[in-house]
Scaffold this motif. Structure first.
Motif, PDB file in Angstrom:
ATOM      1  N   ILE A 108       0.838  -1.203   0.000  1.00 37.07           N
ATOM      2  CA  ILE A 108       0.000   0.000   0.000  1.00 37.07           C
ATOM      3  C   ILE A 108       0.871   1.251   0.000  1.00 37.07           C
ATOM      4  O   ILE A 108       0.626   2.194  -0.749  1.00 37.07           O
ATOM      5  CB  ILE A 108      -0.960   0.000   1.205  1.00 37.07           C
ATOM      6  N   GLY A 109       1.911   1.269   0.845  1.00 39.22           N
ATOM      7  CA  GLY A 109       2.764   2.452   0.957  1.00 39.22           C
ATOM      8  C   GLY A 109       3.497   2.785  -0.323  1.00 39.22           C
ATOM      9  O   GLY A 109       3.487   3.925  -0.792  1.00 39.22           O
ATOM     10  N   CYS A 110       4.133   1.803  -0.920  1.00 37.98           N
ATOM     11  CA  CYS A 110       4.869   2.051  -2.169  1.00 37.98           C
ATOM     12  C   CYS A 110       3.941   2.063  -3.370  1.00 37.98           C
ATOM     13  O   CYS A 110       4.159   2.806  -4.322  1.00 37.98           O
ATOM     14  CB  CYS A 110       5.948   0.999  -2.359  1.00 37.98           C
ATOM     15  N   GLY A 115       1.499   4.666  -8.091  1.00 44.51           N
ATOM     16  CA  GLY A 115       0.278   4.795  -8.875  1.00 44.51           C
ATOM     17  C   GLY A 115      -0.292   3.475  -9.336  1.00 44.51           C
ATOM     18  O   GLY A 115      -0.989   3.421 -10.340  1.00 44.51           O
ATOM     19  N   ILE A 116      -0.009   2.394  -8.601  1.00 46.76           N
ATOM     20  CA  ILE A 116      -0.604   1.100  -8.933  1.00 46.76           C
ATOM     21  C   ILE A 116      -2.113   1.214  -8.769  1.00 46.76           C
ATOM     22  O   ILE A 116      -2.603   1.871  -7.867  1.00 46.76           O
ATOM     23  CB  ILE A 116       0.003  -0.009  -8.059  1.00 46.76           C
ATOM     24  N   PHE A 117      -2.858   0.539  -9.601  1.00 43.33           N
ATOM     25  CA  PHE A 117      -4.288   0.750  -9.807  1.00 43.33           C
ATOM     26  C   PHE A 117      -5.141   1.026  -8.571  1.00 43.33           C
ATOM     27  O   PHE A 117      -5.762   2.068  -8.519  1.00 43.33           O
ATOM     28  CB  PHE A 117      -4.908  -0.386 -10.615  1.00 43.33           C
ATOM     29  N   PRO A 118      -5.229   0.181  -7.585  1.00 45.06           N
ATOM     30  CA  PRO A 118      -6.207   0.533  -6.545  1.00 45.06           C
ATOM     31  C   PRO A 118      -5.842   1.778  -5.755  1.00 45.06           C
ATOM     32  O   PRO A 118      -6.676   2.334  -5.067  1.00 45.06           O
ATOM     33  CB  PRO A 118      -6.232  -0.693  -5.627  1.00 45.06           C
ATOM     34  N   PHE A 119      -4.596   2.215  -5.860  1.00 41.86           N
ATOM     35  CA  PHE A 119      -4.125   3.345  -5.059  1.00 41.86           C
ATOM     36  C   PHE A 119      -3.731   4.543  -5.917  1.00 41.86           C
ATOM     37  O   PHE A 119      -2.903   5.343  -5.534  1.00 41.86           O
ATOM     38  CB  PHE A 119      -2.914   2.917  -4.226  1.00 41.86           C
ATOM     39  N   VAL A 162       4.964 -13.350  -3.501  1.00 42.42           N
ATOM     40  CA  VAL A 162       4.855 -11.896  -3.379  1.00 42.42           C
ATOM     41  C   VAL A 162       5.248 -11.236  -4.693  1.00 42.42           C
ATOM     42  O   VAL A 162       4.632 -10.272  -5.129  1.00 42.42           O
ATOM     43  CB  VAL A 162       5.730 -11.381  -2.213  1.00 42.42           C
ATOM     44  N   GLY A 163       6.256 -11.757  -5.360  1.00 41.96           N
ATOM     45  CA  GLY A 163       6.664 -11.236  -6.664  1.00 41.96           C
ATOM     46  C   GLY A 163       5.570 -11.377  -7.698  1.00 41.96           C
ATOM     47  O   GLY A 163       5.356 -10.484  -8.515  1.00 41.96           O
ATOM     48  N   TYR A 164       4.852 -12.489  -7.653  1.00 40.61           N
ATOM     49  CA  TYR A 164       3.743 -12.678  -8.584  1.00 40.61           C
ATOM     50  C   TYR A 164       2.622 -11.673  -8.328  1.00 40.61           C
ATOM     51  O   TYR A 164       1.997 -11.190  -9.269  1.00 40.61           O
ATOM     52  CB  TYR A 164       3.198 -14.102  -8.493  1.00 40.61           C
ATOM     53  N   VAL A 165       2.372 -11.370  -7.075  1.00 38.41           N
ATOM     54  CA  VAL A 165       1.343 -10.379  -6.739  1.00 38.41           C
ATOM     55  C   VAL A 165       1.739  -9.011  -7.278  1.00 38.41           C
ATOM     56  O   VAL A 165       0.927  -8.300  -7.884  1.00 38.41           O
ATOM     57  CB  VAL A 165       1.114 -10.324  -5.208  1.00 38.41           C
ATOM     58  N   ILE A 166       3.001  -8.623  -7.097  1.00 37.07           N
ATOM     59  CA  ILE A 166       3.479  -7.323  -7.595  1.00 37.07           C
ATOM     60  C   ILE A 166       3.419  -7.286  -9.116  1.00 37.07           C
ATOM     61  O   ILE A 166       2.995  -6.291  -9.707  1.00 37.07           O
ATOM     62  CB  ILE A 166       4.912  -7.044  -7.097  1.00 37.07           C
ATOM     63  N   ALA A 167       3.827  -8.359  -9.764  1.00 43.44           N
ATOM     64  CA  ALA A 167       3.764  -8.399 -11.228  1.00 43.44           C
ATOM     65  C   ALA A 167       2.321  -8.293 -11.697  1.00 43.44           C
ATOM     66  O   ALA A 167       2.030  -7.622 -12.695  1.00 43.44           O
ATOM     67  CB  ALA A 167       4.401  -9.681 -11.744  1.00 43.44           C
ATOM     68  N   GLY A 168       1.411  -8.918 -10.983  1.00 49.03           N
ATOM     69  CA  GLY A 168      -0.008  -8.823 -11.328  1.00 49.03           C
ATOM     70  C   GLY A 168      -0.538  -7.417 -11.179  1.00 49.03           C
ATOM     71  O   GLY A 168      -1.274  -6.910 -12.037  1.00 49.03           O
ATOM     72  N   PHE A 169      -0.163  -6.744 -10.084  1.00 49.79           N
ATOM     73  CA  PHE A 169      -0.561  -5.347  -9.896  1.00 49.79           C
ATOM     74  C   PHE A 169      -0.039  -4.490 -11.037  1.00 49.79           C
ATOM     75  O   PHE A 169      -0.747  -3.653 -11.582  1.00 49.79           O
ATOM     76  CB  PHE A 169      -0.007  -4.789  -8.575  1.00 49.79           C
ATOM     77  N   ARG A 170       1.219  -4.691 -11.394  1.00 51.91           N
ATOM     78  CA  ARG A 170       1.836  -3.863 -12.435  1.00 51.91           C
ATOM     79  C   ARG A 170       1.196  -4.127 -13.801  1.00 51.91           C
ATOM     80  O   ARG A 170       0.972  -3.204 -14.574  1.00 51.91           O
ATOM     81  CB  ARG A 170       3.342  -4.130 -12.479  1.00 51.91           C
ATOM     82  N   TYR A 171       0.911  -5.393 -14.094  1.00 54.60           N
ATOM     83  CA  TYR A 171       0.253  -5.728 -15.355  1.00 54.60           C
ATOM     84  C   TYR A 171      -1.131  -5.097 -15.419  1.00 54.60           C
ATOM     85  O   TYR A 171      -1.499  -4.488 -16.421  1.00 54.60           O
ATOM     86  CB  TYR A 171       0.155  -7.248 -15.516  1.00 54.60           C
ATOM     87  N   TYR A 172      -1.893  -5.240 -14.349  1.00 56.08           N
ATOM     88  CA  TYR A 172      -3.235  -4.667 -14.316  1.00 56.08           C
ATOM     89  C   TYR A 172      -3.166  -3.148 -14.403  1.00 56.08           C
ATOM     90  O   TYR A 172      -3.983  -2.517 -15.059  1.00 56.08           O
ATOM     91  CB  TYR A 172      -3.971  -5.105 -13.053  1.00 56.08           C
ATOM     92  N   ASN A 173      -2.166  -2.561 -13.759  1.00 53.90           N
ATOM     93  CA  ASN A 173      -1.985  -1.113 -13.799  1.00 53.90           C
ATOM     94  C   ASN A 173      -1.700  -0.638 -15.219  1.00 53.90           C
ATOM     95  O   ASN A 173      -2.267   0.345 -15.684  1.00 53.90           O
ATOM     96  CB  ASN A 173      -0.845  -0.711 -12.865  1.00 53.90           C
ATOM     97  N   ASN A 174      -0.810  -1.325 -15.930  1.00 54.30           N
ATOM     98  CA  ASN A 174      -0.520  -0.948 -17.318  1.00 54.30           C
ATOM     99  C   ASN A 174      -1.749  -1.090 -18.195  1.00 54.30           C
ATOM    100  O   ASN A 174      -2.022  -0.245 -19.041  1.00 54.30           O
ATOM    101  CB  ASN A 174       0.628  -1.794 -17.875  1.00 54.30           C
ATOM    102  N   TYR A 175      -2.522  -2.149 -18.004  1.00 49.88           N
ATOM    103  CA  TYR A 175      -3.755  -2.333 -18.773  1.00 49.88           C
ATOM    104  C   TYR A 175      -4.739  -1.215 -18.467  1.00 49.88           C
ATOM    105  O   TYR A 175      -5.338  -0.635 -19.362  1.00 49.88           O
ATOM    106  CB  TYR A 175      -4.376  -3.697 -18.442  1.00 49.88           C
ATOM    107  N   PHE A 176      -4.893  -0.884 -17.188  1.00 48.52           N
ATOM    108  CA  PHE A 176      -5.841   0.139 -16.777  1.00 48.52           C
ATOM    109  C   PHE A 176      -5.449   1.509 -17.319  1.00 48.52           C
ATOM    110  O   PHE A 176      -6.280   2.268 -17.798  1.00 48.52           O
ATOM    111  CB  PHE A 176      -5.922   0.192 -15.247  1.00 48.52           C
ATOM    112  N   MET A 177      -4.156   1.830 -17.258  1.00 48.39           N
ATOM    113  CA  MET A 177      -3.703   3.145 -17.701  1.00 48.39           C
ATOM    114  C   MET A 177      -3.894   3.331 -19.200  1.00 48.39           C
ATOM    115  O   MET A 177      -4.205   4.417 -19.652  1.00 48.39           O
ATOM    116  CB  MET A 177      -2.245   3.369 -17.321  1.00 48.39           C
ATOM    117  N   HIS A 178      -3.719   2.292 -19.980  1.00 47.59           N
ATOM    118  CA  HIS A 178      -3.850   2.417 -21.429  1.00 47.59           C
ATOM    119  C   HIS A 178      -5.295   2.396 -21.885  1.00 47.59           C
ATOM    120  O   HIS A 178      -5.597   2.816 -22.992  1.00 47.59           O
ATOM    121  CB  HIS A 178      -3.056   1.315 -22.138  1.00 47.59           C
ATOM    122  N   ASN A 179      -6.197   1.915 -21.042  1.00 50.11           N
ATOM    123  CA  ASN A 179      -7.597   1.841 -21.407  1.00 50.11           C
ATOM    124  C   ASN A 179      -8.476   2.774 -20.580  1.00 50.11           C
ATOM    125  O   ASN A 179      -9.670   2.576 -20.483  1.00 50.11           O
ATOM    126  CB  ASN A 179      -8.102   0.398 -21.257  1.00 50.11           C
TER     127      ASN A 179
END
Length: 185
Positions: A108-110, A115-119, A162-179
């Motif tokens: 949550i802090g980082c 700017g990861i999607f939910p935050f 934990v790495g998979y969770v971060i990669a998932g956040f980043r992937y979803y964030n990139n998808y969200f930002m472009h759409n």
């Protein structure tokens, strides 16, 4: 007008604090310069303070980054100090795996600063209200440093998921930002 020196000072302090965050080994120094980054970027976002959208975006940025970034990181560092009796990042690698509360606070802090999607609540308005040079600096500098810090702190764990969770956040964030219509001008 005539405040170019102040703009240059804020800009350079912002860049220096990003650099110190990257090379910091002590969590207290890290948190201090994390806050310096927040304050200087706030002043840079509201540089054109006479425009109401810049003031509103700066206020939103200031509140969200303190509530969703500085506060969880402060609690996480406090918990690390209480549980592991150290503030040195390199010594944390040899300690037992972190718990889920610490993971959540670090994400949550980082994540809110990067700017990861939910935050990401502050990001669209601040990016549009800031000067283009500041918007670029926030996008390329601060967001990537925050992601680096998140990876660096979570690397302390031996839990690979934990790495998979971060990669998932980043992937979803990139998808969200472009759409998202917020980012199309």
């Amino acid at each position: 007008m005539g405040h170019g020196w102040l703009y240059g000072l804020l800009y350079n302090v912002f860049m220096l604090s990003l650099l110190i965050i990257i090379i910091s080994r002590n969590l207290l120094f890290f948190l201090f310069f994390w806050e310096i980054t927040t304050l200087t970027s706030y002043f840079l976002i509201i540089w054109e303070y006479y425009i109401s959208t810049a003031r509103r975006a700066g206020y939103s940025y200031f509140i969200f980054t303190h509530v969703l970034s500085t506060l969880p990181l402060t609690i996480a560092i406090f918990l690390i100090h209480i549980r592991y009796h150290t503030l040195d990042i390199t010594l944390l690698r040899s300690i037992e795996p972190f718990d889920i509360v610490l993971y959540a606070l670090l994400i949550i802090g980082c994540g809110s600063k990067t700017g990861i999607f939910p935050f990401h609540f502050w990001m669209p308005e601040a990016q549009l209200a800031a000067l283009s040079s500041i918007s670029a600096l926030i996008s390329s500098g601060m967001n990537n440093v925050a992601l680096y810090v998140l990876i660096r702190l979570l690397y302390l764990s031996s839990n690979v998921y934990v790495g998979y969770v971060i990669a998932g956040f980043r992937y979803y964030n990139n998808y969200f930002m472009h759409n998202n219509s917020f980012y199309t001008a």
